[in-house]
Design a protein around this motif. Structure first.
Motif, mmCIF file in Angstrom:
data_model
loop_
_atom_site.group_PDB
_atom_site.id
_atom_site.type_symbol
_atom_site.label_atom_id
_atom_site.label_comp_id
_atom_site.label_asym_id
_atom_site.label_seq_id
_atom_site.Cartn_x
_atom_site.Cartn_y
_atom_site.Cartn_z
ATOM 1 N N GLN A 108 60.509 108.319 -11.693
ATOM 2 C CA GLN A 108 59.606 107.481 -10.927
ATOM 3 C C GLN A 108 59.170 106.296 -11.789
ATOM 4 N N SER A 109 60.110 105.382 -12.022
ATOM 5 C CA SER A 109 59.798 104.375 -13.033
ATOM 6 C C SER A 109 60.371 103.003 -12.734
ATOM 7 N N GLY A 110 60.643 102.696 -11.471
ATOM 8 C CA GLY A 110 61.297 101.428 -11.218
ATOM 9 C C GLY A 110 60.711 100.630 -10.081
ATOM 10 N N TYR A 111 61.265 99.425 -9.905
ATOM 11 C CA TYR A 111 60.886 98.556 -8.799
ATOM 12 C C TYR A 111 62.141 97.956 -8.182
ATOM 13 N N TYR A 112 62.040 97.656 -6.904
ATOM 14 C CA TYR A 112 63.134 97.053 -6.155
ATOM 15 C C TYR A 112 62.842 95.563 -6.015
ATOM 16 N N PHE A 113 63.499 94.747 -6.839
ATOM 17 C CA PHE A 113 63.296 93.302 -6.805
ATOM 18 C C PHE A 113 64.338 92.688 -5.876
ATOM 19 N N VAL A 114 63.910 92.426 -4.642
ATOM 20 C CA VAL A 114 64.822 92.005 -3.584
ATOM 21 C C VAL A 114 65.421 90.632 -3.847
ATOM 22 N N ASP A 115 64.656 89.755 -4.499
ATOM 23 C CA ASP A 115 65.082 88.357 -4.611
ATOM 24 C C ASP A 115 65.504 87.944 -6.020
ATOM 25 N N LEU A 116 65.745 88.901 -6.899
ATOM 26 C CA LEU A 116 66.250 88.581 -8.231
ATOM 27 C C LEU A 116 67.718 88.966 -8.331
ATOM 28 N N GLY A 117 68.495 88.130 -9.010
ATOM 29 C CA GLY A 117 69.899 88.452 -9.252
ATOM 30 C C GLY A 117 70.842 88.050 -8.144
ATOM 31 N N ASN A 118 70.321 87.610 -7.003
ATOM 32 C CA ASN A 118 71.204 87.294 -5.878
ATOM 33 C C ASN A 118 70.930 85.929 -5.252
ATOM 34 N N MET A 119 70.131 85.115 -5.931
ATOM 35 C CA MET A 119 69.896 83.758 -5.441
ATOM 36 C C MET A 119 69.668 82.824 -6.623
ATOM 37 N N THR A 120 70.149 81.606 -6.511
ATOM 38 C CA THR A 120 69.979 80.630 -7.588
ATOM 39 C C THR A 120 69.395 79.354 -6.992
ATOM 40 N N ALA A 121 68.129 79.419 -6.612
ATOM 41 C CA ALA A 121 67.457 78.292 -5.973
ATOM 42 C C ALA A 121 67.081 77.252 -7.023
ATOM 43 N N ARG A 122 67.675 76.083 -6.932
ATOM 44 C CA ARG A 122 67.373 75.009 -7.870
ATOM 45 C C ARG A 122 66.062 74.316 -7.500
ATOM 46 N N ASN A 123 65.627 73.436 -8.381
ATOM 47 C CA ASN A 123 64.455 72.621 -8.106
ATOM 48 C C ASN A 123 64.797 71.155 -8.350
ATOM 49 N N PHE A 124 64.539 70.306 -7.353
ATOM 50 C CA PHE A 124 64.876 68.890 -7.457
ATOM 51 C C PHE A 124 63.628 68.003 -7.473
ATOM 52 N N SER A 125 62.502 68.550 -7.928
ATOM 53 C CA SER A 125 61.315 67.716 -8.101
ATOM 54 C C SER A 125 61.629 66.619 -9.110
ATOM 55 N N LYS A 126 61.261 65.390 -8.785
ATOM 56 C CA LYS A 126 61.599 64.253 -9.632
ATOM 57 C C LYS A 126 61.034 64.418 -11.034
ATOM 58 N N GLY A 127 61.926 64.344 -12.026
ATOM 59 C CA GLY A 127 61.520 64.488 -13.417
ATOM 60 C C GLY A 127 61.392 65.916 -13.879
ATOM 61 N N GLU A 128 61.507 66.883 -12.973
ATOM 62 C CA GLU A 128 61.374 68.307 -13.319
ATOM 63 C C GLU A 128 62.533 69.109 -12.745
ATOM 64 N N GLU A 129 63.709 68.477 -12.681
ATOM 65 C CA GLU A 129 64.869 69.119 -12.075
ATOM 66 C C GLU A 129 65.301 70.362 -12.862
ATOM 67 N N ILE A 130 65.690 71.393 -12.129
ATOM 68 C CA ILE A 130 66.216 72.623 -12.726
ATOM 69 C C ILE A 130 67.502 72.962 -11.988
ATOM 70 N N PHE A 131 68.618 73.008 -12.714
ATOM 71 C CA PHE A 131 69.921 73.206 -12.097
ATOM 72 C C PHE A 131 70.434 74.645 -12.292
ATOM 73 N N GLY A 132 71.634 74.897 -11.779
ATOM 74 C CA GLY A 132 72.158 76.252 -11.663
ATOM 75 C C GLY A 132 72.125 77.108 -12.908
ATOM 76 N N ASP A 133 72.689 76.607 -14.030
ATOM 77 C CA ASP A 133 72.748 77.416 -15.244
ATOM 78 C C ASP A 133 71.356 77.785 -15.744
ATOM 79 N N ALA A 134 70.426 76.842 -15.638
ATOM 80 C CA ALA A 134 69.058 77.112 -16.082
ATOM 81 C C ALA A 134 68.391 78.152 -15.188
ATOM 82 N N VAL A 135 68.657 78.087 -13.874
ATOM 83 C CA VAL A 135 68.090 79.067 -12.946
ATOM 84 C C VAL A 135 68.556 80.468 -13.313
ATOM 85 N N ILE A 136 69.846 80.596 -13.583
ATOM 86 C CA ILE A 136 70.398 81.896 -13.974
ATOM 87 C C ILE A 136 69.720 82.408 -15.239
#
Length: 213
Positions: A108-136
């Motif tokens: 009894q020692s775990g958690y089910y993280f539904v949204d980790l490991g299966n999505m690579t949502a980037r961020n395109f905020s101007k000056g604060e961009e985060i692309f695929g490799d960084a997301v991973i």
């Protein structure tokens, strides 16, 4: 804990019952997406932006209309650079419930993280961009931190997350189903066979598939 589940005390009781029966318990948790924030201006500060600099929001799909339903509660896509602080806050809150044990040898020692490991949502905020490799890398850092103390259940994770998973759910049974394919080869299952326990889609929980499927 959702009030419909009875709150903290009922969840603790349920946890003890499962532990007495030797049943694994993976409460469902989210890090990369959220239904809202407890912080001032949370949506502006913590939500990713798409390539048009619009807030990255998801709406639930309505099978009746075959369109996203904007009347339902939206899901906000969290900026990747906030994964770690969000994960730490989440684990602190979950630990306060005392429904899991900080012991990887425990049933009894775990958690089910539904949204980790299966999505690579980037961020395109101007000056604060985060692309695929960084997301991973942000996701790997969070998964590595969690894996130090807990077992992890993931939903059909990509290859970079496989080594952190103790259990995998919803692995794909079919290919893209494009017309150039005559048959489906279970490549995902071939790759992970023997590496980690897994399940496929829940048959009786999938309402948009026919009886033949």
């Amino acid at each position: 804990i959702a009030s419909a589940l009875g709150g903290k005390s009922e969840m603790r009781g349920f946890s003890k019952y499962l532990d007495s029966k030797g049943i694994d318990f993976y409460p469902e948790a989210y890090v990369a997406t959220t239904y809202g924030y407890d912080y001032s201006f949370g949506n502006l500060k913590y939500t990713s932006r798409n390539i048009a600099n619009e807030t990255a929001i998801r709406y639930q799909f309505n099978l009746a209309t075959l369109r996203p339903d904007k009347k339902l509660t939206p899901t906000y896509v969290v900026r990747p650079d906030f994964y770690m602080p969000f994960a730490n806050d989440l684990l602190e809150e979950l630990d306060d419930l005392k429904i899991t044990k900080n012991n990887k040898n425990s049933k009894q020692s775990g958690y089910y993280f539904v949204d980790l490991g299966n999505m690579t949502a980037r961020n395109f905020s101007k000056g604060e961009e985060i692309f695929g490799d960084a997301v991973i890398q942000y996701q790997k850092d969070v998964l590595s931190m969690i894996a130090e103390d807990y077992k992890i259940k993931l939903k059909a994770p990509y290859d970079y997350a496989l080594k952190y998973a103790d259990f995998i759910t919803n692995i794909p049974l079919t290919s893209t189903q494009k017309q150039i394919y005559d048959e489906t080869i279970p490549l995902y299952q071939l790759v992970i066979s023997g590496l980690v326990d897994y399940t496929v889609d829940t048959i009786n929980g999938t309402g948009n598939k026919g009886a033949g499927w």
